[in-house]
Scaffold this motif. Sequence first.
Motif, PDB file in Angstrom:
ATOM      1  N   GLU A  43     -11.627   5.544 -52.071  1.00  0.00           N
ATOM      2  CA  GLU A  43     -12.185   4.699 -51.010  1.00  0.00           C
ATOM      3  C   GLU A  43     -12.463   5.515 -49.752  1.00  0.00           C
ATOM      4  O   GLU A  43     -13.411   5.228 -49.008  1.00  0.00           O
ATOM      5  CB  GLU A  43     -11.209   3.575 -50.669  1.00  0.00           C
ATOM      6  CG  GLU A  43     -11.025   2.541 -51.775  1.00  0.00           C
ATOM      7  CD  GLU A  43      -9.853   1.621 -51.488  1.00  0.00           C
ATOM      8  OE1 GLU A  43      -9.270   1.717 -50.377  1.00  0.00           O
ATOM      9  OE2 GLU A  43      -9.495   0.820 -52.369  1.00  0.00           O
ATOM     10  N   ALA A  44     -11.641   6.545 -49.525  1.00  0.00           N
ATOM     11  CA  ALA A  44     -11.765   7.337 -48.296  1.00  0.00           C
ATOM     12  C   ALA A  44     -12.722   8.516 -48.424  1.00  0.00           C
ATOM     13  O   ALA A  44     -12.948   9.229 -47.442  1.00  0.00           O
ATOM     14  CB  ALA A  44     -10.387   7.842 -47.871  1.00  0.00           C
ATOM     15  N   GLY A  45     -13.285   8.739 -49.624  1.00  0.00           N
ATOM     16  CA  GLY A  45     -14.277   9.798 -49.735  1.00  0.00           C
ATOM     17  C   GLY A  45     -14.030  10.876 -50.761  1.00  0.00           C
ATOM     18  O   GLY A  45     -14.837  11.808 -50.878  1.00  0.00           O
ATOM     19  N   ASP A  47     -14.362  12.554 -54.202  1.00  0.00           N
ATOM     20  CA  ASP A  47     -15.412  12.413 -55.216  1.00  0.00           C
ATOM     21  C   ASP A  47     -14.874  12.452 -56.644  1.00  0.00           C
ATOM     22  O   ASP A  47     -15.387  11.761 -57.525  1.00  0.00           O
ATOM     23  CB  ASP A  47     -16.430  13.548 -55.066  1.00  0.00           C
ATOM     24  CG  ASP A  47     -17.126  13.535 -53.723  1.00  0.00           C
ATOM     25  OD1 ASP A  47     -17.929  12.621 -53.488  1.00  0.00           O
ATOM     26  OD2 ASP A  47     -16.867  14.451 -52.916  1.00  0.00           O
ATOM     27  N   ARG A 257      -5.313   7.528 -47.025  1.00  0.00           N
ATOM     28  CA  ARG A 257      -6.702   7.255 -46.622  1.00  0.00           C
ATOM     29  C   ARG A 257      -7.108   8.132 -45.432  1.00  0.00           C
ATOM     30  O   ARG A 257      -8.218   8.666 -45.395  1.00  0.00           O
ATOM     31  CB  ARG A 257      -6.871   5.783 -46.252  1.00  0.00           C
ATOM     32  CG  ARG A 257      -6.849   4.829 -47.433  1.00  0.00           C
ATOM     33  CD  ARG A 257      -7.266   3.426 -47.004  1.00  0.00           C
ATOM     34  NE  ARG A 257      -7.012   2.460 -48.060  1.00  0.00           N
ATOM     35  CZ  ARG A 257      -5.896   1.736 -48.160  1.00  0.00           C
ATOM     36  NH1 ARG A 257      -4.939   1.867 -47.239  1.00  0.00           N
ATOM     37  NH2 ARG A 257      -5.739   0.895 -49.156  1.00  0.00           N
ATOM     38  N   ALA A 261      -9.965  10.913 -45.772  1.00  0.00           N
ATOM     39  CA  ALA A 261     -11.169  10.740 -44.956  1.00  0.00           C
ATOM     40  C   ALA A 261     -11.424  11.969 -44.094  1.00  0.00           C
ATOM     41  O   ALA A 261     -12.573  12.396 -43.913  1.00  0.00           O
ATOM     42  CB  ALA A 261     -11.033   9.494 -44.087  1.00  0.00           C
ATOM     43  N   ALA A 264     -12.677  14.697 -46.383  1.00  0.00           N
ATOM     44  CA  ALA A 264     -14.044  14.386 -46.799  1.00  0.00           C
ATOM     45  C   ALA A 264     -15.032  14.680 -45.677  1.00  0.00           C
ATOM     46  O   ALA A 264     -16.143  15.189 -45.918  1.00  0.00           O
ATOM     47  CB  ALA A 264     -14.147  12.928 -47.235  1.00  0.00           C
ATOM     48  N   ALA A 265     -14.645  14.367 -44.455  1.00  0.00           N
ATOM     49  CA  ALA A 265     -15.514  14.650 -43.316  1.00  0.00           C
ATOM     50  C   ALA A 265     -15.720  16.153 -43.158  1.00  0.00           C
ATOM     51  O   ALA A 265     -16.835  16.613 -42.863  1.00  0.00           O
ATOM     52  CB  ALA A 265     -14.918  14.055 -42.043  1.00  0.00           C
ATOM     53  N   ARG A 268     -18.112  17.326 -45.915  1.00  0.00           N
ATOM     54  CA  ARG A 268     -19.486  16.873 -45.677  1.00  0.00           C
ATOM     55  C   ARG A 268     -20.128  17.505 -44.453  1.00  0.00           C
ATOM     56  O   ARG A 268     -21.362  17.525 -44.337  1.00  0.00           O
ATOM     57  CB  ARG A 268     -19.505  15.340 -45.572  1.00  0.00           C
ATOM     58  CG  ARG A 268     -19.326  14.663 -46.935  1.00  0.00           C
ATOM     59  CD  ARG A 268     -18.853  13.222 -46.803  1.00  0.00           C
ATOM     60  NE  ARG A 268     -18.845  12.531 -48.092  1.00  0.00           N
ATOM     61  CZ  ARG A 268     -17.911  12.689 -49.028  1.00  0.00           C
ATOM     62  NH1 ARG A 268     -16.923  13.547 -48.829  1.00  0.00           N
ATOM     63  NH2 ARG A 268     -17.972  12.019 -50.170  1.00  0.00           N
TER      64      ARG A 268
END
Length: 275
Positions: A43-45, A47, A257, A261, A264-265, A268
């Motif tokens: 849910e938090a990113g 993959d 989470r 997140a 993930a940030a 990205r």
Amino acid sequence: MHSRLDACFAAAREEGRSLLVGYLPAGYPTVDGAIAAMRAMVEAGVDVVEVGLPYSDPTMDGPVIQDAADAALRGGVTTRDVLRTVEAVATTGAPTVVMTYWNPIDRYGPARFAVDLAAAGGAGTITPDLPPEEAGPWLAASAEHGLDSVFLVAPSSSDERIRRVAGIARGFVYAASLMGVTGARAEVGEQAASLVERVRAATTLPVAVGLGVSTAAQAAQVAGFADGVIVGSALVRVLLDAERRGLGEAAALDGIRALAADLAAGVRAAVPASA
């Protein structure tokens, strides 16, 4: 035929980014608690999810993962619980692989494990201690059931060894960023980027880097030169710390989470060298 891992890496490539792989062991703090934590990561990113199969004699795991795996084993977690975990997490749509030493598969029965993992929706396995020279039967069973088989290389791997691993691996090649066991580090291994280059000289498979990544900044650094960033110990530590501080499941999931997140940030935000 393209696998779920192939599709996931291809989608990330289309977006001009690396992807994030998150590891947690099945059964910690409980089977259902681990499932909830893994779903929270997605849910938090995250993959791709690595579901760890707890094992009593690990050779690659550092103290954080060992502590959680030992607790899971004391709680009675079984290989069937691991497969149930895969089934529950795979429903998120994130490719879900089992990270396991070879002995548990051997004891379960390789053909049976391949059948049951595929039936659970698993995408494949990562087997850190299975030598390529002895992997033939497992590769055949995996291929028969559409599973990817991921193998590891390390900075100490010779070019010949890298070519051998790259020749049999499917899904991606796991590049260990440093020598030693898993665990968060202040810095990612300096040899990681050169190792990725050596692997890419031998294969067109994606290369994901693990061992030592624990912060968004480190994730961004690795995402700048690798196709995937693998994080394990830092995520496991969130669950361990929550339990040791007497926090409830909701707080532990919030922590998972938040870290996922953040990672993930970082992934990205990086611009891959191949972009």
